[in-house]
Design an enzyme around this catalytic site. Structure first.
Site, PDB file in Angstrom:
ATOM      1  N   LYS A 172      14.916 -12.644 -15.549  1.00  0.00           N
ATOM      2  CA  LYS A 172      13.649 -12.030 -15.957  1.00  0.00           C
ATOM      3  C   LYS A 172      13.766 -11.422 -17.345  1.00  0.00           C
ATOM      4  O   LYS A 172      12.836 -11.478 -18.134  1.00  0.00           O
ATOM      5  CB  LYS A 172      13.201 -10.971 -14.940  1.00  0.00           C
ATOM      6  CG  LYS A 172      12.680 -11.602 -13.666  1.00  0.00           C
ATOM      7  CD  LYS A 172      11.704 -10.717 -12.926  1.00  0.00           C
ATOM      8  CE  LYS A 172      11.192 -11.458 -11.689  1.00  0.00           C
ATOM      9  NZ  LYS A 172      10.533 -10.612 -10.731  1.00  0.00           N
ATOM     10  N   LYS A 184       6.280 -18.550  -7.938  1.00  0.00           N
ATOM     11  CA  LYS A 184       4.887 -18.277  -8.305  1.00  0.00           C
ATOM     12  C   LYS A 184       4.748 -17.959  -9.786  1.00  0.00           C
ATOM     13  O   LYS A 184       3.659 -17.954 -10.326  1.00  0.00           O
ATOM     14  CB  LYS A 184       4.319 -17.149  -7.435  1.00  0.00           C
ATOM     15  CG  LYS A 184       5.145 -15.877  -7.397  1.00  0.00           C
ATOM     16  CD  LYS A 184       4.731 -14.957  -6.238  1.00  0.00           C
ATOM     17  CE  LYS A 184       5.813 -13.906  -5.976  1.00  0.00           C
ATOM     18  NZ  LYS A 184       5.691 -13.251  -4.688  1.00  0.00           N
ATOM     19  N   LYS A 243      14.194 -23.282  -8.226  1.00  0.00           N
ATOM     20  CA  LYS A 243      13.468 -22.916  -7.001  1.00  0.00           C
ATOM     21  C   LYS A 243      11.963 -22.842  -7.284  1.00  0.00           C
ATOM     22  O   LYS A 243      11.551 -22.535  -8.407  1.00  0.00           O
ATOM     23  CB  LYS A 243      13.988 -21.592  -6.418  1.00  0.00           C
ATOM     24  CG  LYS A 243      13.537 -20.376  -7.164  1.00  0.00           C
ATOM     25  CD  LYS A 243      13.589 -19.102  -6.332  1.00  0.00           C
ATOM     26  CE  LYS A 243      12.937 -18.012  -7.174  1.00  0.00           C
ATOM     27  NZ  LYS A 243      12.713 -16.755  -6.613  1.00  0.00           N
TER      28      LYS A 243
END
Ligand code: TYM
Length: 334
Positions: free
Chosen positions: A117, A202, A199
């Site tokens: 992130k 969203k 993976k």
């Protein structure tokens, strides 16, 4: 009541930070539904975690209630489980702070989710994102959870939770139960439909790379038909065919059909019929859930009743652990 108290405890949560994907559903939610008879379950909507990245207030409100509706629509019975919103139980933030003071910067800096992130958001990352795993440890440890059902991507966060708990227990005296991750055999890592080495997430920029729980049937069909596969042309569960392997996993988790049976069913047929059947399996799994979500979401009183009852029970249990911790640290009892 006595029987309930002897049950092992489960804690898990999902962030209301975006639309839920088929990965969240197959890796976590669907698995939770199976556990609710055997365990004393706490299922949380982790809004404090969601704000580690910027959230539009009105979207956060809407997604929080939508996520509660999805929990219920997916089959989690609010009468048998404790469903609640994380920010309604202040002990999560409080224990989070206490544990932060017992956690090293170095171990947080090694968390892969933080590293990913921080790469994506550059300089604009919050200190909350760095401390995220500590809050997650607080979530789990407050309820003395035995098991935490999650997808593979949360495994490292469970490891640090165990480290933090063990360290505290050793420094003071046994206080926290050491929780185990509970990762399903199949479906724990549903992959991106456009790049099956990643993976399904969203937060991907390309909507074709994920299926959302609330995607209408025609969108699901289109996305599955566009899934990146390979030129081998044989439906086989193999690492050389990650796209097909992922679709086989999805079909296996939804229908229970074994990989051998799936391979046999599509022998000599190419991919079109297979993709079509995967899409139909997803549609028939999600369509009833979507209908229920749409009914529930408009019943604000019903939802309010559930999250308030849940918070009451959660606050009671969480405060018991928090008081113990405060006392051991040396705080003056109130
Ligand atoms: P979150 O909101 O990112 O994801 C919720 C759950 O979905 C699983 N998951 C997947 N499983 C299979 N395939 C995928 N592609 C996939 N993507 C997501 C995740 O593993 C997770 O189980 N940190 C947590 C939320 C959290 C939590 C907790 C979980 C906060 N406190 C305490 C358990 C216990 C998270 O970000 O999940």
């Amino acid at each position: 009541m006595e029987q309930q108290e002897s049950k092992q405890v489960i804690f898990s949560g999902i962030q209301p930070s975006g639309n839920l994907t088929l990965g969240n559903y197959l890796g976590a939610l669907k698995n939770w539904v199976k556990l609710q008879d055997e365990y004393d379950c706490y299922f949380c909507i982790v809004d404090l975690h969601a704000i580690t990245v910027k959230q539009e207030p009105k979207n956060l409100r809407r997604r929080t209630l939508e996520l509660l509706s999805i929990y219920i629509a997916a089959g989690i019975d609010p009468d048998r489980n404790t469903l609640f919103i994380q920010s309604h139980v202040p002990a999560h933030s409080e224990l989070g702070w206490l544990l932060n003071c017992n956690t090293y910067m170095g171990e947080l800096g090694r968390m892969t989710q933080y590293k990913d992130k921080s790469q994506r958001y550059g300089n604009h990352i919050s200190a909350g994102l760095f401390n995220y795993p500590v809050l997650m440890a607080a979530d789990i440890l407050l309820y003395q959870a035995d098991l935490v059902p999650v997808g593979v991507d949360q495994k490292q966060h469970l490891e640090i939770t165990r480290d933090i708990a063990e360290r505290f227990n050793n420094a003071y005296s046994p206080t926290f139960k050491i929780p185990d991750p509970y990762i399903p055999e199949a479906g724990a890592k549903i992959m991106d439909l456009q790049d099956p080495s990643k993976k399904m997430s969203k937060s991907s920029d390309n909507p074709n790379s994920y299926i959302l729980i609330m995607d209408p049937p025609e969108v699901i069909r289109k996305k599955i038909s566009r899934t990146v596969t390979d030129s081998i042309g044989i439906v086989k569960y193999s690492d050389d065919q990650p796209g097909i392997k992922n679709l086989m996993t999805i079909l296996n988790v939804i229908t229970g059909k074994s990989f051998e049976k799936i391979e046999k069913d599509y022998e000599g047929q190419g991919y079109a019929q297979f993709k079509n059947d995967v899409a139909e399996a997803i549609v028939s799994e999600l369509e009833p859930i979507q209908k229920k979500v749409n009914d529930l979401i408009s019943d604000k009183t019903y939802l309010e009743n559930i999250y308030k009852t849940g918070a009451e029970k959660a606050n009671y249990i969480a405060n018991k652990t928090l008081r113990k911790v405060q006392k051991k640290i040396g705080f003056i009892p109130r």
